[in-house]
Design an enzyme around this catalytic site. Structure first.
Site, mmCIF file in Angstrom:
data_model
loop_
_atom_site.group_PDB
_atom_site.id
_atom_site.type_symbol
_atom_site.label_atom_id
_atom_site.label_comp_id
_atom_site.label_asym_id
_atom_site.label_seq_id
_atom_site.Cartn_x
_atom_site.Cartn_y
_atom_site.Cartn_z
ATOM 1 N N GLU A 228 7.021 -9.076 4.390
ATOM 2 C CA GLU A 228 6.196 -9.963 5.387
ATOM 3 C C GLU A 228 5.688 -11.112 4.446
ATOM 4 O O GLU A 228 4.904 -11.802 4.735
ATOM 5 C CB GLU A 228 5.043 -9.419 6.058
ATOM 6 C CG GLU A 228 5.646 -8.265 7.217
ATOM 7 C CD GLU A 228 4.754 -7.607 8.043
ATOM 8 O OE1 GLU A 228 3.431 -8.212 7.858
ATOM 9 O OE2 GLU A 228 5.099 -7.311 9.120
ATOM 10 N N ARG B 83 1.542 -9.216 2.852
ATOM 11 C CA ARG B 83 1.935 -10.489 3.410
ATOM 12 C C ARG B 83 1.934 -11.641 2.298
ATOM 13 O O ARG B 83 2.148 -12.821 2.484
ATOM 14 C CB ARG B 83 1.320 -10.951 4.652
ATOM 15 C CG ARG B 83 1.971 -10.375 5.912
ATOM 16 C CD ARG B 83 1.110 -10.757 7.018
ATOM 17 N NE ARG B 83 -0.048 -10.306 7.141
ATOM 18 C CZ ARG B 83 -0.327 -9.198 7.759
ATOM 19 N NH1 ARG B 83 0.520 -8.144 8.063
ATOM 20 N NH2 ARG B 83 -1.641 -8.724 8.046
ATOM 21 N N THR C 181 -3.292 -5.322 4.363
ATOM 22 C CA THR C 181 -1.725 -5.916 4.462
ATOM 23 C C THR C 181 -1.695 -7.394 4.316
ATOM 24 O O THR C 181 -0.821 -8.254 4.140
ATOM 25 C CB THR C 181 -1.061 -5.713 5.790
ATOM 26 O OG1 THR C 181 -1.876 -6.385 6.830
ATOM 27 C CG2 THR C 181 -0.929 -4.196 6.099
ATOM 28 N N GLY D 60 -7.053 -1.882 10.122
ATOM 29 C CA GLY D 60 -7.543 -0.594 10.731
ATOM 30 C C GLY D 60 -8.383 -0.303 12.124
ATOM 31 O O GLY D 60 -8.720 0.836 12.537
ATOM 32 N N ALA D 61 -8.451 -1.294 12.981
ATOM 33 C CA ALA D 61 -9.152 -1.334 14.119
ATOM 34 C C ALA D 61 -8.529 -0.384 15.207
ATOM 35 O O ALA D 61 -9.134 -0.397 16.185
ATOM 36 C CB ALA D 61 -9.100 -2.829 14.726
ATOM 37 N N THR E 149 -11.486 -6.304 12.671
ATOM 38 C CA THR E 149 -10.845 -6.252 11.360
ATOM 39 C C THR E 149 -10.339 -7.748 10.824
ATOM 40 O O THR E 149 -9.709 -8.417 11.774
ATOM 41 C CB THR E 149 -9.932 -5.483 10.868
ATOM 42 O OG1 THR E 149 -8.856 -5.396 11.825
ATOM 43 C CG2 THR E 149 -10.555 -4.102 10.917
ATOM 44 N N ASP F 49 -6.211 -5.507 22.886
ATOM 45 C CA ASP F 49 -5.793 -5.878 21.437
ATOM 46 C C ASP F 49 -5.551 -7.594 21.370
ATOM 47 O O ASP F 49 -4.696 -7.648 20.497
ATOM 48 C CB ASP F 49 -4.525 -4.999 21.378
ATOM 49 C CG ASP F 49 -4.004 -5.110 19.529
ATOM 50 O OD1 ASP F 49 -5.139 -5.211 18.768
ATOM 51 O OD2 ASP F 49 -2.880 -4.725 19.245
ATOM 52 N N TRP G 298 1.141 -12.126 13.481
ATOM 53 C CA TRP G 298 1.121 -12.750 12.231
ATOM 54 C C TRP G 298 2.143 -13.726 11.859
ATOM 55 O O TRP G 298 2.038 -14.459 10.598
ATOM 56 C CB TRP G 298 0.708 -11.513 11.218
ATOM 57 C CG TRP G 298 2.014 -10.859 11.152
ATOM 58 C CD1 TRP G 298 2.302 -9.682 12.028
ATOM 59 C CD2 TRP G 298 3.163 -11.043 10.485
ATOM 60 N NE1 TRP G 298 3.638 -9.145 11.857
ATOM 61 C CE2 TRP G 298 4.141 -9.987 10.604
ATOM 62 C CE3 TRP G 298 3.514 -11.942 9.397
ATOM 63 C CZ2 TRP G 298 5.358 -10.142 10.191
ATOM 64 C CZ3 TRP G 298 4.851 -11.909 8.831
ATOM 65 C CH2 TRP G 298 5.701 -10.954 9.089
ATOM 66 N N CYS H 204 5.146 5.357 14.591
ATOM 67 C CA CYS H 204 5.985 4.983 13.341
ATOM 68 C C CYS H 204 7.391 5.354 13.674
ATOM 69 O O CYS H 204 8.354 4.750 12.969
ATOM 70 C CB CYS H 204 5.570 6.200 12.167
ATOM 71 S SG CYS H 204 4.187 5.573 11.241
#
Ligand code: CA
Length: 720
Positions: free
Chosen positions: A108, A160, A204, A220-221, A278, A343, A433, A648
């Site tokens: 990324e 990133r 990240t 981590g939210a 976050t 979210d 992002w 995952c």
């Protein structure tokens, strides 16, 4: 999260294991491709690397050939003033050099290019330096992250980018460290822990450096944390200041007066779960106003009722906050989703620019957060100038410009109604992002957007659970959606957005939802890579495709451009992964089923290099043992899988090949080996943590039974 469950295991399945292990971290360093022209300067003879100063960064516009910070300049416009590659000659673009990377997860990062050297981070928070001229590898750094920390990463072990400053390169690691490296040698200079290691924080995002301070946030939210951004002294790694984005426990006292004010917008005992907020991606800076802008993420848990008794705006969730970069003190904020429950992060890129609005030049910040609205704010005060939805959204009808607040669709408040809400977007939102780009020449923003139907359900109860997404939201309604209809309504597109008129100028449809960021150039071009592996150049005015090249893997990162020896280059990281690939399931299969071939690709006019022959996505056969488990066992295993494994390995056990597709796992045939991985942690060093703290042997076997059931459902179609 049965990560790489074929690695390091039974000889009997060695062939399959090799295939699966190739999903990640081969032990040898990838070699750069043959150089198009030898790099004359040996490393020892180079001038001090990354000699980036406050003056150079503030005046980055005067060095159009360099790319010295994440968004090229502090404004994060991601616009390259280079104009050598144009609509008339972009068809001559070819590969100048490339470098194979030694990780096989989502890539990324945006590479930086300073004084002839490219600095870039890869998955697992590694850092590499290359000669920008030839691709010669100069050094490589591995922070040796404990693979088990991957269990805390919602959205792949990605990174990133890096920052550079006065001879140093800075990287944040997935396990929460901030590290300074010598730009010439890659030697570690300092390494500080930025998080509470008892909490599931990850990093990240790319650091930024302002006036000698290195800024870094975290993620981590989804897992239950309290967000903040920190500033560290670039020379020593000493903590300079920290700004928390949500208030802590009032009984402990507040860190500053603004958090005491913010606490009035919260109810209940939010601090026990952390509250979220976050700062995991966007930061920009305006040297004239001396303001730092940070983008703040979603609530933890998502469900507003569980988080804050359904009351209050919950500052500073889903907000842009302007801070004084010297001490981190609050200046202004704008909250795009008060009382967020979907979210709706506002961590998306913040661009500083001048726009001509109503006959005046306005100095603005612009953002297109997950919630689907494009915001233009006054950069000095945060005053809302305009806001308009840039795609179809279901949660709100419009933004009231008088109050600055969204006018919500009452049915969207699943947290209050307890009823399922069918959204036009999943938790990746309408834009996440994947970077947008603003051209001061066309005055357009080039914005990669996406969507897929998704049902948010009101959970009946909520409890904090370790090692799981911690949301207070019920996803089970999505199983009832017609997969064909979901696919038909899943989209990814690049749009050109006029931020003054707040309207779309053109759009280009992409095959699937997860595509790369955008780069606009003064050559009248927009570059973007796609999830289906095409790196493309479009006419910035019309969107017409003028050039494309196949990268052999999905592209999710953003391109950048630089100039050396009078020649313009365009560089991009290729390598599929990230949140869409991890949890996308069927909707993600739209053009996304490509192998991960992680590479840095660098193009120039007249480049003639060819990539090696592509590998095809070879999958183990889907030959599960017969499904014999009782319904009661499946009823235990299914929710465990979706809670602990699906983020995952794919919701509904539909993986896309980034991590092992468990329907094809040989462990389905071997109950004991399955337990050794899931409970015993046999593959922990590779990222597949033991789940013994949340699952017993019997439950692990129920998960296996559920996977077997799912594999039997899908095997007939897979064998056709
Ligand atoms: Ca989130």
């Amino acid at each position: 999260m049965f990560v790489r469950s074929l690695c390091q295991t039974s000889v009997l399945l060695a062939t399959l294991a090799l295939q699966a292990c190739s999903n990640d971290t081969p032990p040898t360093e990838g070699a750069a491709a043959p150089a198009a022209g030898a790099d004359a300067a040996a490393p020892a003879a180079r001038a001090p690397g990354a000699a980036v100063t406050a003056e150079r960064l503030t005046n980055a516009e005067s060095e159009p050939g360099e790319w010295m910070s994440h968004g090229r300049t502090y404004s994060e416009q991601r616009f390259s003033p280079l104009d050598q590659i144009t609509a008339a000659n972009v068809n001559q673009l070819g590969l100048a050099w490339y470098a194979d990377l030694d990780t096989r997860r989502g890539q990324e990062a945006t590479p930086l290019m300073v004084d002839g050297v490219i600095y870039v981070s890869t998955a697992w928070s590694k850092v590499k330096a290359f000669s920008a001229r030839s691709g010669e590898p100069l050094w490589s750094y591995d922070p040796e992250v404990d693979g088990q920390w991957a269990v805390n990463a919602c959205c792949d072990v990605v990174n990133r980018g890096v920052a550079v400053w006065e001879g140093k390169v800075f990287v944040g690691t997935i396990d929460g460290r901030l590290i300074a490296l010598d730009a010439n040698s890659g030697q570690e200079l300092w390494d500080v822990n930025t998080i509470d290691k008892t909490k599931p924080y990850t990093i990240t995002g790319a650091p930024r450096v302002i006036k000698g301070k290195v800024l870094i946030g975290n993620g981590g939210a989804e897992m239950g944390v309290r967000g903040y951004v920190s500033a560290y002294d670039a020379n020593t790694g000493e903590l300079s200041w920290r700004f928390y984005t949500v208030p802590g426990n009032p009984a402990d006292g507040f860190e500053n007066p603004i958090l005491e004010k913010a606490a009035e917008t919260w109810s209940g005992e939010w601090w026990k779960i952390g509250g979220g907020g976050t700062v995991w991606d966007s930061m920009s800076y305006d040297p004239g106003l001396d303001l730092l802008y940070i983008g703040v993420g979603n609530g933890s848990p998502w469900n507003h009722t569980f988080r804050s008794e359904g009351k209050g705006d919950n500052l500073f969730l889903s907000s842009i906050v302007a801070l004084d970069p010297d001490d981190g003190s609050y200046v202004w904020h704008y909250q795009s989703t008060p009382g967020e429950t979907w979210d709706h992060t506002a961590t998306q890129q913040i661009i500083v620019a001048d726009l001509d609005i109503d006959g005046m030049t306005r100095h603005v910040v612009m953002q297109a957060p997950k919630n689907g609205f494009f915001y233009v704010l006054d950069a000095a005060t945060g005053e809302l100038i305009s806001a308009k939805n840039f795609t179809d959204v279901a949660w709100a009808t419009h933004i009231d410009l008088e109050t600055g607040r969204p006018v919500e669709n009452p049915a969207a408040r699943y947290d209050r109604t307890g009823q399922p809400f069918l959204s036009t977007h999943n938790p990746n939102g309408a834009h996440t992002w994947h970077s947008m780009s603003f051209s001061p020449l066309t005055k357009l923003v080039y914005l990669p957007i996406h969507g897929t139907p998704f049902i948010y359900g009101g959970a009946k109860e909520y409890s904090t659970t370790a090692m799981a997404t911690n949301l207070g939201t019920d996803f089970s309604g999505n199983a009832a959606l017609d997969p064909q209809e979901v696919l038909a309504k899943t989209y990814g597109r690049l749009i050109a957005w006029d931020p003054v008129k707040q309207e779309e100028v053109w759009r280009v449809e992409r095959a699937g939802p997860a595509n790369g960021g955008a780069l606009a150039t003064a050559g009248g071009l927009v570059f973007q890579g796609t999830g289906s592996g095409q790196f493309t150049a479009l006419d910035a005015t019309t969107g017409a495709e003028l050039w494309s090249s196949h990268a052999q893997t999905g592209i999710i990162a953003a391109p950048m451009s630089y100039m050396l020896d009078g020649e313009q280059y365009v560089a991009i990281m290729a390598g599929t992964g990230g949140s869409w690939a991890m949890i996308g399931g069927d909707s993600n299969m739209k053009g996304m089923a490509l192998p991960n071939e992680s590479r840095l690709l660098v193009y120039k006019r007249g480049g003639t290099l060819q990539l090696p022959a592509p590998t095809s996505l070879v999958r183990p056969p889907m030959t599960p043992p017969p499904h014999t488990a009782a319904d009661g066992t499946i009823a235990v295993g299914a929710p465990l899988f979706e809670t602990y494994c699906g983020s995952c390995h794919g919701a509904g056990v539909v993986g896309v090949g980034l991590l092992p597709d468990l329907r094809r796992s040989p462990y389905l045939h071997d109950a004991e080996a399955f337990s050794q991985v899931v409970i015993g942690g046999a593959l922990a060093p590779n990222g597949m943590a033991s789940f013994a703290s949340v699952m017993n042997q019997e439950q692990a076997q129920a998960v296996r039974a559920y996977i077997i059931m799912r594999a039997n459902q899908d095997a007939p179609a897979a064998q056709q």
